[in-house]
Design a protein around this motif. Structure first.
Motif, short mmCIF file in Angstrom:
data_model
loop_
_atom_site.label_atom_id
_atom_site.label_comp_id
_atom_site.label_asym_id
_atom_site.label_seq_id
_atom_site.Cartn_x
_atom_site.Cartn_y
_atom_site.Cartn_z
N PRO A 98 0.82 -1.21 0.00
CA PRO A 98 0.00 0.00 0.00
C PRO A 98 0.86 1.26 0.00
O PRO A 98 2.09 1.19 0.05
N SER A 99 0.19 2.43 -0.03
CA SER A 99 0.92 3.70 0.02
C SER A 99 1.43 3.99 1.43
O SER A 99 2.40 4.70 1.59
N ASN A 100 0.72 3.45 2.45
CA ASN A 100 1.02 3.74 3.85
C ASN A 100 0.93 5.22 4.19
O ASN A 100 1.55 5.68 5.15
N LEU A 101 0.17 5.98 3.41
CA LEU A 101 -0.01 7.39 3.74
C LEU A 101 -1.13 7.50 4.77
O LEU A 101 -2.17 6.84 4.67
#
Lengths: 205, 554
Positions: free
Chosen positions: A89-92
């Motif tokens: 995932p982006s992990n944002l």
């Protein structure tokens, strides 16, 4: 630690080492190979469900792909450009400003590409998935793209909508998870139905 | 008629709870029979011969603990060697050996049942390391946890006894008679659901001209024990969000069921071995209350989309898969952090502030809702001792639990157990935050960046293994300190539990009188929940205020 404790610990480590190696034969070799043997009758189902065209593998039903150009249905944003050797995932975070900016840009871009009101762009078109390889989009996002895909491929809208219905993976037993339209299988159907005389335009590049 | 998302989500929770209610009792009773059986099977005798251990010799607490430590040392050595030397193995996918500190961190991680992963499986690990190294530890690290829980239960059931059983026999039996058959059945169900089991990678050109690799691997066999043993280490970097590990809504709910199954069943084993099932129900009741509250908070935050990003996008779908959606992503997140699993089917870093905070608190509770395999039972028994101690102080009586007096010696072990993990979490976080270079490792700015670091040490020290994955943990500092947190967070509590078990086993039994606090009642389950919440709150609220609380209020 006294020296007798250290000697006992070494003795136990040696016993553990021998037992672990014996267990490795059972748990690390026999067990996975037995599961693999039982998977053989399942064929492609246990082998990543490849999609073939003229005998060549062109995708997996389970792995989303990057699609360049307006003739294709677009999948969800991916944090890794659909690289199956770098899933993730982006992990944002939930208030990350970069992510908020990206979402606003995606909303504008998708609305312009499909010629619709930005408010109609659904959430799955604006957010990156957990795997970066999500093969599905929502029915809303598929229907939003249908007129463009029909136009770009010289196909009747009704046919493209039939393809969407045929490539919708309904949730198992009617309640497990969510429905999703399989973008890879859908694009393969569109590609096969595309009139042979139509000039090839791979977009991008 | 198509069911609404809310109805489908509620039905999923209902089916999960019903399946666990149905199966935990026969499984729990079966585990109780396995650990008390007198005879050895032929396979087991062969394994004892290979290890050179005497299966009928009883071990003192000291010997039992040394066996645990020796087995851990052997496991770490073997797993490091396999990773560093993977080029010499078959099925290595032409991958280079794993760098030293990453191999060390990973070995400690899998041996301690944590499965924290500083690597991406698909680009780091060959098939041979996955199946003969990582998956083998998935079995045996789970068996070690269950063995220690059984040893503690023996401390309560035995009277004037100097020994706790035989560690090797407990580990082998739990592996051969419980984990292996269950994993095999679960792997077949996962296969039928579409999980991959091959030994080849296939490169191809996609429809739009992009090269992609159909990444293979013995995934189904590993996925089964990953969840059943509350391990959580993904075959692929995206873990259970990856469509090859978790292809459908069916495999998803099945995986949540698997990761809760043995922890829930062990409460039945507890009741069975104590000869009074009500004790098991009281403990399970307390666990269920904590799980339900955590699930309610997380589901509410994710489904309603209480975050800036969710409001901007229209739903909290960042980091979530379309085939799962918000409801069962929340259900998975609460299950994986309430146990010591740490598998994920969605990005925890991208959860809403309240959702991410709730799963962080789940780990800080000590992972007892319902906890890891074995560690959940011994964790909650420690809290039960603290609860009778607090109750004893209120009325001025010597506390007792299950017929055993809780004196100064027992409370010393309990106090050290309760201090060990928080000290590791808070000093680890503080040390990391004090370093300038940590700022560059954060994946997100502000309070959320602090949460990433706090989450990492909470996950490591509690042997969970999930992550706020934006944090870059490949520096030697993080590899070594997180490995230290995992190792000490696993072994210090285990040694203390075994010493406690020994001190209990040596005692006689005190008769139950009118003045004895009954510990099998709903009232006791309620007190237990209260003590757990107060303990966790006193320990962690200041740290939580800097991270998720600040972010939720922003």
């Amino acid at each position: 630690m006294t020296s007798s404790t250290i000697i006992d610990l070494i003795r136990q480590t040696a016993a553990g080492l021998r037992l672990l190696l014996a267990l490795t034969v059972v748990l690390g070799v026999l067990y996975p190979v037995a599961v693999w043997a039982l998977a053989q009758p399942l064929g492609d189902r246990a082998a990543g469900q490849p999609l073939r065209e003229d005998g060549r593998i062109v995708g997996s039903r389970l792995l989303g792909q990057q699609f360049d150009g307006d003739r294709w249905f677009q999948g969800r944003p991916s944090a890794n450009a659909y690289d199956s050797l770098a899933s993730g995932p982006s992990n944002l975070g939930p208030s990350n400003l970069d992510l908020l900016t990206a979402i606003a840009e995606r909303r504008t871009d998708v609305a312009a590409r499909e010629g619709v009101d930005p408010a109609r762009v659904p959430a799955d078109a604006l957010t990156a998935s957990g795997s970066g390889l999500d093969p599905h989009i929502s029915a809303d996002y598929a229907r939003l793209q249908a007129p463009r895909v029909a136009r770009e491929n010289d196909l009747p809208l009704s046919l493209v909508e039939q393809f969407i219905a045929a490539n919708t993976d309904h949730r198992p037993l009617g309640f497990l998870g969510e429905d999703g339209v399989n973008v890879v299988a859908l694009n393969l159907d569109v590609d096969r139905a595309r009139p042979a005389t139509h000039p090839v335009d791979d977009g991008g590049d | 008629m198509v069911m609404s998302e809310n109805a489908a989500g509620l039905l999923s929770i209902g089916v999960l709870v019903a399946a666990l209610a149905l199966i935990h009792a026969p499984l729990g009773d079966y585990i109780a029979r396995v650990v008390t059986a007198r005879s050895h099977s032929r396979v087991e005798r062969a394994l004892y011969r290979a290890g050179g251990v005497h299966p009928d010799a009883e071990q003192s607490p000291r010997a039992y603990a040394l066996s645990v430590l020796g087995f851990a040392a052997a496991g770490i050595a073997v797993l490091m060697a396999l990773q560093i030397g993977q080029g010499l193995l078959p099925l290595d996918r032409d991958l280079p050996g794993v760098p030293f500190w990453m191999a060390f961190n990973t070995a400690v991680s899998f041996v301690t049942n944590t499965n924290w992963q500083p690597y991406a499986g698909e680009s780091t690990m060959g098939f041979a390391v996955q199946m003969t190294g990582l998956a083998v530890q998935n079995f045996v690290s789970a068996a070690v946890g269950i063995a220690v829980a059984i040893a503690l239960i023996r401390g309560f059931t035995r009277e004037r006894h100097g020994s706790l059983g035989n560690f090797w026999v407990d580990v082998v039996r739990i592996t051969v008679r419980v984990l292996l058959p269950l994993a095999f059945l679960a792997a077949l169900v996962l296969l039928a659901g579409g999980v991959v089991q091959t030994f080849t990678d296939t490169a191809f050109t996609g429809l739009s001209g992009h090269r992609q690799v159909l990444t293979g691997g013995p995934v189904a066999s590993q996925e089964a024990i990953k969840q059943l043993g509350t391990n959580g280490g993904g075959f692929f970097n995206a873990n259970s969000a990856h469509p090859f590990e978790n292809p459908t809504g069916f495999t998803n709910l099945f995986q949540i069921f698997l990761l809760l199954l043995i922890p829930v069943a062990l409460t039945r084993t507890l009741g069975s071995l104590l000869g009074d099932r009500r004790h098991g129900y009281a403990v399970l009741g307390a666990m269920t209350i904590l799980w339900a509250v955590s699930l309610a908070v997380t589901t509410w935050a994710e489904v309603a989309g209480h975050s800036q990003v969710a409001r901007a996008a229209g739903a909290a779908m960042e980091g979530k898969e379309a085939r799962f959606g918000e409801w069962v992503s929340a259900l998975f997140a609460v299950g994986t952090t309430g146990t010591s699993t740490g598998a994920v089917n969605a990005s925890h870093d991208s959860l809403t502030p309240a959702g991410g905070g709730a799963v962080l608190v789940n780990m800080m509770l000590g992972e007892i809702a319902p906890g890891g395999v074995g560690s959940g039972v011994y964790g909650i028994l420690i809290m039960a001792i603290l609860t009778v101690f607090v109750a004893g102080l209120m009325v001025g009586r010597t506390p007792e639990l299950l017929g055993k007096k809780i004196g100064a010696r027992q409370m010393t072990y309990v106090a050290l157990y309760l201090l060990a993990t928080p000290v590791l979490v808070l000093t680890g976080t503080a040390a990391a935050i004090a370093r300038d270079s940590t700022l560059d490792a954060l994946g997100n700015p502000g309070g959320h960046g602090f949460s990433e670091v706090l989450y990492a040490y909470a996950s490591a020290a509690n042997n969970n293994g999930s992550a706020f994955g934006g944090l870059t943990v490949t520096s030697d500092f993080f590899q070594i300190t997180l490995a230290g947190a995992m190792l000490l967070g696993r072994l210090i509590p285990i040694v203390l539990v075994l010493l406690l078990a020994g001190s209990l086993a040596r005692q006689g039994r005190v008769p139950s009188t009118a003045g004895t606090l009954p510990t099998h009642t709903p009232l006791f389950a309620g007190m237990l929940v209260g003590v757990i919440v107060i303990m966790t709150g006193l320990t962690y609220v200041p740290a939580l205020a800097l991270g998720p609380i600040a972010e939720a209020l922003a």
